[in-house]
Each structure stands twice: as C-alpha cells, then as structure tokens.
Design an enzyme around this catalytic site. Structure first.
Site, PDB file in Angstrom:
ATOM      1  N   HIS A  98       0.832  -1.217   0.000  1.00  0.00           N
ATOM      2  CA  HIS A  98       0.000   0.000   0.000  1.00  0.00           C
ATOM      3  C   HIS A  98       0.865   1.266   0.000  1.00  0.00           C
ATOM      4  O   HIS A  98       0.866   2.041  -0.955  1.00  0.00           O
ATOM      5  CB  HIS A  98      -0.872   0.048   1.257  1.00  0.00           C
ATOM      6  CG  HIS A  98      -1.823  -1.084   1.416  1.00  0.00           C
ATOM      7  ND1 HIS A  98      -2.886  -1.290   0.591  1.00  0.00           N
ATOM      8  CD2 HIS A  98      -1.865  -2.082   2.338  1.00  0.00           C
ATOM      9  CE1 HIS A  98      -3.573  -2.350   0.984  1.00  0.00           C
ATOM     10  NE2 HIS A  98      -2.962  -2.850   2.036  1.00  0.00           N
TER      11      HIS A  98
HETATM   12  C1  BDR Z   1      -3.372   1.449   4.835  1.00  0.00           C
HETATM   13  O1  BDR Z   1      -3.771   1.085   6.149  1.00  0.00           O
HETATM   14  C2  BDR Z   1      -2.683   0.607   6.875  1.00  0.00           C
HETATM   15  O2  BDR Z   1      -3.035  -0.541   7.541  1.00  0.00           O
HETATM   16  C3  BDR Z   1      -1.536   0.459   5.922  1.00  0.00           C
HETATM   17  O3  BDR Z   1      -0.319   0.795   6.551  1.00  0.00           O
HETATM   18  C4  BDR Z   1      -1.863   1.424   4.826  1.00  0.00           C
HETATM   19  O4  BDR Z   1      -1.389   2.721   5.121  1.00  0.00           O
HETATM   20  C5  BDR Z   1      -4.029   0.522   3.857  1.00  0.00           C
HETATM   21  O5  BDR Z   1      -5.408   0.676   3.930  1.00  0.00           O
END
Ligand code: BDR
Ligand code: CA
Length: 261
Positions: free
Chosen positions: A243
């Site tokens: 992500h």
């Molecule tokens: C986002 O949420 C967090 O759990 C991850 O680090 C990322 O920034 C993904 O939805």
C-alpha cells in the site's frame, strides 16, 4: 541531481516501513523528517517503529517527531489484527537508541513548510491524515506553501479493507481527510486500494527479496512475510499489497500508475 524534499507522515506499519526505506534509498528524494501518527497502532508504537526503521537504515540523522495520538473526533480504531501488536511484527529489531525530538509533529510540519521556499516540500501521508489536518487548521498559510501532497488512502471500485466500502487510513480519521481534501490548495494525489491491491509481493518477488543480503532487505522480507499472512487468509492472495510504498513509487515514476481505461 535535483532532490525533491519530502516529509513522511506515517503509522508504521510494515508497508509504511518499506515506504520509508524506499524513500531513503531513492537518489532523487530528500527526507526532511518523519512524523508519526496513531493509526495501525498507538502513536507510542508508531513513533518507536519509525525510529527502528531509521536505525535499521542507518539514517539516525533524520528526525522523528511524534504526532497526534488519536483521530480528531472519532473513537480510535487500529489495525493490530493486520500488523501485529507492535504494528511492525515480523522481524526482531532492537529497541531504538534514537529518540523522537521534543517538538510535536504538527509543529514540525508547520515550521518546516514555512522555513522552506513555497512549493518546495511534498508531504507524503501514509496513515490517517490527522497531523496534516491539524497543521492546516493551526497554520492555514501552509495550504499554499507545499509543493503537493501524496496520500495512501481511499478506495473506489475495489471496495474497502476495514469496512466493505472504507479504506483504513480514511476510515480511521475521516474528519482529518475531509479537512485536508478541502483546505490544501496544492495538488493532492490519492493512491487508493484500487492501485495498491495491484502491487502484491508475490512469491517470486519474495524470493528475490529474500536473496538480497542487506539487513534492510532481510527485515523487509520478514515484515512482508508477516503481513502477507493476513492477506492470504482474507483475500486468498499469496503476497502482501505494498500500500504505502506506492506513494513513493508514484513520486519516483509517476508514469508507473495510470487510470484504467
Ligand atoms: C493502509 O492502512 C494501513 O493498515 C496500511 O499501513 C496502509 O497505510 C491501507 O489501507
Ligand atoms: Ca500506513
């Protein structure tokens, strides 16, 4: 080479950690500081994790500033079920020797943006946007002083990851996201789940990473091995989505992402 100056606002998080390491390794990026925020886990944990990552990378010259301890108005939600109790489970990293600076992360954002010429600093948010929202409310003049904002956040056709429709970073502090989206007077690039779910660390990529000798690569492989378990159980994917690193990837090579036609 012209260096792009960035501040990373983050809630590490295995994928945050890899985004930070990617930014540190990229020749074109100059990381002015790291600001932590409550998100995946408490701000105490995310601050410690940010220090751990900088120590792992040998970059203790970069300051860590602890930011907001919770969302603006909502009841805090965390994602320890994904990232583990520490928020960065997987590798066993030593307790950091470096300490966060005394200045609050929100004030660091304001002072740093004001101290640089207009249009020279890009803020990268990898967690809930609480710090940047607070900074914009406290110092509205910075709305036009940034070069831009890049945020991992949101979901469109892909659906959500914390509720059927919501992405975690926006869900954890929707008021902050609303303030940033309304008030920042500079280009703001949102990298949603629709993008990040296409950047999976597949088994061949894990094998390549695992074959690297450096301590950052080893820790990254252990982090992704941990967070990948969640995605395997939930989605059946063999590999964790990157992500947060997608934001840095976009800064480095914007043409690697384009709208599906
Ligand atoms: C986002 O949420 C967090 O759990 C991850 O680090 C990322 O920034 C993904 O939805
Ligand atoms: Ca994050």
């Amino acid at each position: 080479m012209d260096m792009r100056k960035i501040i990373i606002d983050t809630d590490p998080g295995q994928d945050d950690a890899i985004a930070i390491m990617l930014a540190l390794a990229a020749p074109g990026l100059d990381v002015l500081g790291v600001v932590s925020v409550a998100g995946n886990v408490s701000v105490q944990h995310t601050t410690t994790n940010a220090c751990k990552v900088l120590e792992l990378a040998g970059r203790t010259d970069i300051a860590v500033h602890a930011g907001c301890a919770g969302p603006l108005r909502r009841t805090p939600v965390t994602a320890a079920h994904v990232h583990g109790q520490t928020g960065m489970d997987g590798p066993t990293l030593p307790d950091p020797v470096m300490r966060p600076r005394a200045q609050h992360g929100v004030d660091f954002l304001i002072d740093t943006i004001r101290a640089h010429p207009p249009g020279s600093i890009t803020v990268v948010t990898l967690g809930p946007m609480t710090n940047l929202a607070m900074a914009l409310v406290k110092a509205p003049d910075i709305a036009q002083r940034m070069a831009g904002i890049v945020s991992m956040g949101g979901a469109w056709a892909q659906g959500g990851n914390i509720t059927p429709s919501a992405e975690f970073n926006v869900y954890a502090d929707p008021d902050a996201a609303d303030i940033v989206l309304r008030h920042a007077a500079v280009p703001h690039t949102l990298v949603p789940l629709d993008v990040t779910h296409r950047f999976l660390v597949t088994p061949p990529r894990m094998a390549q990473l695992g074959a690297l000798k450096g301590r950052c690569a080893r820790a990254a492989a252990e982090m992704l091995g941990f967070s990948g378990r969640f995605d395997l159980a939930k989605y059946g994917w063999a590999g964790a989505p990157l992500h947060d690193p997608c934001t840095i990837g976009w800064l480095l090579a914007p043409t690697c992402l384009r709208a599906a036609g």
